[in-house]
Design a protein around this motif. Structure first.
Motif, PDB file in Angstrom:
ATOM      1  N   ASN B  54       0.836  -1.199   0.000  1.00  0.00           N
ATOM      2  CA  ASN B  54       0.000   0.000   0.000  1.00  0.00           C
ATOM      3  C   ASN B  54       0.874   1.254   0.000  1.00  0.00           C
ATOM      4  N   MET B  55       0.389   2.314  -0.633  1.00  0.00           N
ATOM      5  CA  MET B  55       1.218   3.525  -0.775  1.00  0.00           C
ATOM      6  C   MET B  55       1.633   4.088   0.582  1.00  0.00           C
ATOM      7  N   GLY B  56       2.900   4.409   0.705  1.00  0.00           N
ATOM      8  CA  GLY B  56       3.425   4.953   1.963  1.00  0.00           C
ATOM      9  C   GLY B  56       3.957   3.885   2.904  1.00  0.00           C
ATOM     10  N   SER B  57       3.651   2.610   2.609  1.00  0.00           N
ATOM     11  CA  SER B  57       4.087   1.545   3.519  1.00  0.00           C
ATOM     12  C   SER B  57       5.488   1.049   3.192  1.00  0.00           C
ATOM     13  N   ASN B  58       6.003   1.386   2.008  1.00  0.00           N
ATOM     14  CA  ASN B  58       7.324   0.914   1.581  1.00  0.00           C
ATOM     15  C   ASN B  58       7.378  -0.611   1.613  1.00  0.00           C
ATOM     16  N   ASP B  90       8.420   1.540  -2.446  1.00  0.00           N
ATOM     17  CA  ASP B  90       7.020   1.851  -2.190  1.00  0.00           C
ATOM     18  C   ASP B  90       6.193   1.702  -3.475  1.00  0.00           C
ATOM     19  N   VAL B  91       5.276   0.772  -3.492  1.00  0.00           N
ATOM     20  CA  VAL B  91       4.333   0.491  -4.578  1.00  0.00           C
ATOM     21  C   VAL B  91       5.007  -0.055  -5.844  1.00  0.00           C
ATOM     22  N   ALA B 108       6.030   4.741  -6.323  1.00  0.00           N
ATOM     23  CA  ALA B 108       6.196   5.837  -5.360  1.00  0.00           C
ATOM     24  C   ALA B 108       7.636   5.978  -4.883  1.00  0.00           C
TER      25      ALA B 108
END
Lengths: 680, 391
Positions: B54-58, B90-91, B108
């Motif tokens: 998920n975006m931001g989760s790396n 990320d992503v 990302a």
């Protein structure tokens, strides 16, 4: 024991034993010179379950800049901290979710109809006199209907004007500086206008570049060799904020009134997640918050009390993403709130009170966001409550009726289906004090309440879902408190508390992937969480040796917060069902210790947050290690004729631990602060 | 009393010491054997599965399935490349093999991660901001990016581009500006076809979505023309006749998701398949697709699993999963059909924030096995057994 030592002890006792009037009164006789006036803001009401409270000197010594920093020392509370001075900080009480926490500022709730979150990092501690945390609700009946409407509540009380004998005005200046490029001056001016009227004005500026070093290090699990070790500087965490507050406090026969205005304006960077190849972000946010509120309360007859309060708030937020590699966003949101409340309390018998409160609230949200429907919400609240005191047993029961109607200015395909919502929710509080001569209390409560879906949940372009139902919580709590005070010996006061609780969150509002296209979400009432917990608290005030005082406070929380959400795919359900929910540690606690000697004060605080997972899938990829930080401060106070002063040095995160509260949001390493306070 | 205090403090301290913070360890891969003794015959050694995270989760991670041993190895990137700070990124938005190298498009993290195809060891990276999908031709990689050039105009909205990368030097050389937020990319008969989405523009107003496919001439690397297709285009793939299949995500209002066919010769849309399509894979003359009907609620989704003949454009099979497993899936996301065995691999991305699952069905549509993956399992890349040699 010389007089200043006595005074120190007294202040400590006063601070450390909220609700223990006995000691307070006992010691008052020889201490009037320095002790603040006792402020009676309401007729002594029957608050049957004591709260967790931080106030006065104790609050000031916590090395905390914001309200969020201070709340970390309460039991059962988890702070979501995105790091740094400007970073978002929200509070979750007993794992029910941040939206269930009501935050009250001088008695009136702070609203955010847009996303339901109050960023407590924005509230400075500078002029806050006390922070009180209630599980369930403040267990008294003479309060607005809204005060019955949250699963947990935090009351922030600002400083009430204090004057020394013969003084017409009081001035206080504070300058704070330190790590993160912090510069934080503030000024408080309190003026006695007439014998029954006082005013205050408070201004504060916070400026910080928000830069701090953080470090990511990994070792190989077999060889234990360091595989990478990167230290970088947190960027785009700057903040520049102004806060202005003015208030008038007056007395009328048998009552009092107050009127206050609050203005806050800020610009800040949003530091964002640190991910591979991205070490810097560019997003900015501007906030402008204004509210004016007032209340009037009066004892009309020996049986009848009246409280009227009202508020108007206007909040503007602008979010800018200027990063040309991403979606360009420049959105503005303006929220308005109008609120009016009337509370009546009637004494039926000497030991039996009833109250009826009626509140009305209007919320509106406007935005330049494409396709935004410009919603309004009308909320009517009616609360009936009663409190009975049978001597050993006290009872408080309340019933809250909530009636909500929403409308949108721009035609929305489903607006016609948008239901009016009605809810009737009860609560019951009981205390039992078996012995008159012992300060031993047993307590229990049950409360059912809900939180409304926020405007974002309902109406946000594309992801909102008009058919959302409120998210429910049911809380069951039993507890015991035992305290004792002594006039001689080493231990002068101690207090022990234990509570066990069982909470259920049902119809939890969760973003669920939807339909076509990647990253399409929709808000749904699908979650279920069951929370079992134990909160323990112990505190003691001790006279170690002549003029050496030690106070100690311990908090411990155990929580099992299980995700009981059913899923379509049973194989996926096996991964998440029964798992501990995101970011809730099983064990957490704090230790606060203060050592006083004459003008010197040494303060140590320790926070521990145990292992936890970043999602309900309790697998190694989501595992987060415990973190614990030690903060140390040394304060020297001085008196020069009419001037009182204080100089304090702080070291926070003493052992420079590298940790994250939220994934990819690194927290600061060791940092420093110096504060000078001068009072005339 | 003092004693009690001391004892309780000691108890607390011992609790803390027992659960102290240690150095954070790198995660090694985990191996699970799904089907021991499975046949390893055929051209392919196994496949990689890129989990988006998920975006931001790396949490973009790489898994590998071995056809010979039948073992599934989860999260191999960090183990193979332990010294890369913050791992894969990320992503993970796309993954392709070209020659002996593997290219993972990490959206990302603004980069193309280039690895050895057989070991997944890092060779280097190409920095492309907001990169989306990748295709190859004649020693060059072509990558779509949302982050086009900036102009000094307050009303300006940013167009996307295709970057041309020399796979020998890993340098991004030229750019060809296309429409807004270009996604899928396909190369057929000397032309590059790019599906423009306008995904950033249309959230509030349907009219702002892109509706076109950009056609770029391979030789000149210039945009030749736009082909009008439908709103919010996403994936584009060429069949063996050189015709192009394009998905539209729809506008989530009145225009539902659809699949379009662009005739290579006429350079225009010749057919429309009236089914919502989330993802598809072409194998021979069979186009395997699935789509979630937006009319359904999120908890009771209607999902179709359909095979279409790329020649006749007729529906050959409207339920290619035959054992009822399709009704269990939450969010079908990735698809691959094995070119030799015709086994069908489908991933379930679940709730996007927790691990997903990979399912293998045989050519009759019966489930053979399933296994836990990383977060948002999405993109497949088949690994040939033989190393690629110039001759």
């Amino acid at each position: 024991m010389n007089s200043s030592a006595k005074i120190t002890l007294l202040i400590l006792l006063a601070a450390w034993s909220a609700g223990h009037r006995a000691i307070y009164a006992h010691c008052q006789a020889d201490s009037l010179r320095q002790l603040p006036e006792v402020i009676v803001t309401a007729k002594a009401s029957r608050e049957i379950i004591p709260a967790q409270k931080l106030s006065g000197e104790e609050l000031k010594e916590l090395s905390s800049l914001s309200v969020a920093d201070a709340i970390r020392y309460f039991s059962g509370v988890q702070i979501k901290d995105y790091g740094g001075i400007g970073g978002l900080k929200t509070v979750d009480i007993r794992s029910m979710g941040t939206n269930h926490m009501g935050v009250f500022y001088d008695g009136i709730q702070l609203g955010n109809a847009q996303n339901g979150q109050i960023d407590l990092g924005k509230f400075s501690l500078d002029h806050i006199e006390s922070i009180t945390l209630y599980n369930g609700q403040k267990s008294e009946i003479f309060q607005p209907a809204k005060d019955f409407g949250s699963s947990g509540s935090i009351y922030l009380r600002t400083r009430y004007p204090h004057f020394k004998t013969g003084q017409q005005h009081h001035l206080k200046g504070v300058v704070r500086t330190g790590s993160f490029g912090l510069l934080n001056p503030s000024l408080l001016w309190e003026q006695k206008i007439a014998t029954d009227l006082a005013g205050s004005f408070n201004a504060e500026w916070v400026h910080a570049d928000g830069k701090y070093a953080y470090r990511y290090k990994r070792v190989h699990p077999i060889t234990k060799e360091t595989v990478y070790d990167t230290t970088a500087i947190r960027q785009n965490g700057d903040v520049d904020a102004w806060r202005l507050e003015a208030a008038l406090h007056g007395f009328v026969p048998g009552g009092n009134w107050n009127l206050k205005s609050y203005f806050y304006t800020s610009e800040r960077g949003i530091p964002g997640a640190i991910v591979n190849n991205v070490w810097k972000r560019a997003q900015r946010q501007w906030d402008r918050n204004f509210f004016t509120q007032g209340s009037f309360q009066k004892t009309v007859s020996s049986q009848y009390d009246l409280l009227i309060s009202g508020k108007y708030a206007n909040d503007h937020m602008r979010y800018l993403n200027p990063d040309t590699t991403l979606i360009y966003i420049d959105n503005s949101f303006t929220q308005q709130e109008a609120y009016l409340s009337l509370v009546n309390k009637y004494q039926l018998r000497r030991n039996w009170d009833v109250s009826l409160a009626a509140d009305f609230q209007w919320n509106g949200l406007r935005s330049n966001l494409d396709g935004f429907v410009q919603p309004s919400r009308y909320t009517y609240l009616v609360a009936a409550a009663t409190a009975v005191d049978f001597g050993k047993v006290s009872l408080l029961g309340s019933l809250l009726g909530t009636f909500i109607h929403e409308q949108t200015r721009i035609e929305h395909p489903a607006t016609q289906n948008n239901p009016n919502r009605q809810r009737l929710t009860p609560s019951l509080f009981v205390t039992y004090k078996p012995y008159a001569q012992h300060d031993l209390h047993f307590r229990a409560f049950y409360k059912h309440i809900f939180r409304m879906p926020t405007f974002n949940d309902l109406f946000y372009t594309d992801i909102g879902n008009l058919l959302l139902e409120p998210e429910n919580t049911r809380q069951y709590n039993i507890g015991v408190q035992y305290a004792n005070s002594f006039t001689h010996g080493m231990i002068r006061h101690w207090d022990l508390q234990a509570d066990g609780y069982w909470n259920r969150v049902t119809d939890k509002i969760i973003a669920v992937p939807k339909g076509n296209g990647m990253y399409r979400w929709m808000m749904m009432n699908v979650g279920n969480v069951e929370i079992k917990g134990i909160d323990l608290a112990a505190s003691a005030v001790s006279l170690l040796h002549e003029e050496w005082f030690l106070n100690l406070k311990l908090h411990y929380t155990w929580q099992q917060a299980q995700d009981l959400t059913r899923r379509t795919n049973k194989e996926l359900e096996k991964i998440t069902y029964g798992g501990q929910i995101a970011y809730i540690p099983w064990h957490s606690g704090s230790v606060v210790a203060g050592l006083n000697h004459r003008q010197w004060h040494l303060h140590y605080s320790f926070i521990y947050v145990g292992e936890r997972y970043r999602s309900s899938a309790n697998i190694r990829e989501n595992y987060e290690q415990p973190w614990y930080t030690s903060d140390l401060s040394l304060t020297r106070s001085f008196i020069r004729e009419q001037v009182n002063g204080k100089l304090s040095l702080e070291v926070n995160n003493l052992f420079s631990q590298d940790y994250e509260v939220v994934l990819n949001y690194p927290m600061p390493k060791r940092n420093y602060r110096i504060t000078l306070t001068v009072e005339i | 009393m003092k004693k009690q205090l001391v004892i309780s403090s000691l108890l607390l301290l011992s609790l803390l010491v027992a659960s102290c913070r240690k150095d954070v360890e790198l995660l090694l891969s985990e191996v699970t054997v799904t089907d021991p003794g499975s046949s390893g015959a055929g051209r392919f050694a196994g496949f990689y599965l890129l989990n988006e995270g998920n975006m931001g989760s790396n949490k973009a991670t790489l898994d590998y399935y071995d056809f010979v041993t039948g073992s599934y190895q989860r999260n191999i990137y960090a183990e193979q490349n332990p010294s890369v700070p913050k791992e894969l990124g990320d992503v993970g938005n796309d993954i392709q093999l070209y020659g002996n190298r593997m290219y993972a498009v990490i959206n990302a993290s603004n980069k193309i991660e280039v690895m050895d195809a057989h070991t997944a060891k890092r060779i280097g990276q190409v920095d492309i901001p907001n990169c989306r999908y990748i295709a190859f031709h004649d020693g060059y990689a072509y990558v779509t990016s949302y982050a086009g050039p900036i102009e000094m105009d307050p009303e300006y909205t940013q167009r996307g581009y295709v970057a041309r990368i020399d796979t020998a030097t890993l340098q991004a050389q030229e750019r060809c500006v296309v429409g807004y937020q270009p996604d899928g990319i396909a190369i057929s008969s000397g032309k590059i076809y790019v599906a423009n989405s306008g995904g950033y523009m249309g959230a509030g107003k349907s009219a702002n979505y892109e509706r076109t496919v950009s056609v770029i001439d391979l030789a000149t690397f210039e945009e030749e023309k736009r082909i009008e297709v439908g709103c919010n285009l996403h994936l584009i793939k060429a069949d063996q006749r050189g015709n192009l299949w394009v998905t539209s995500r729809g506008d989530h209002r009145n225009n539902p998701s659809r699949l379009f066919v662009i005739d290579r010769q006429k350079q225009s849309v010749s057919d429309t398949i009236c089914l919502p399509v989330n993802n598809f894979q072409i194998e021979g003359d069979s186009l395997y697709l699935f789509g979630i009907n937006e009319g359904g609620t999120a908890t009771e989704k209607e999902i179709n699993f359909t095979i279409i003949h790329t020649g006749t454009r007729a529906v050959v099979n409207s339920h290619f999963i035959t054992d009822g497993t399709d009704r269990q899936l939450e969010t079908p996301y990735g698809i691959m059909v094995h070119p030799e065995t015709k086994d069908i691999y489908i991933t379930d991305a679940g709730d996007y924030i927790n691990p997903g699952f990979l399912y293998r069905f045989n050519r009759e549509g019966k489930k053979q096995w399933s296994i836990q993956t990383g977060d948002i399992p999405a993109h497949f890349a088949l690994l040939p057994k033989r190393r690629y040699t110039k001759n």
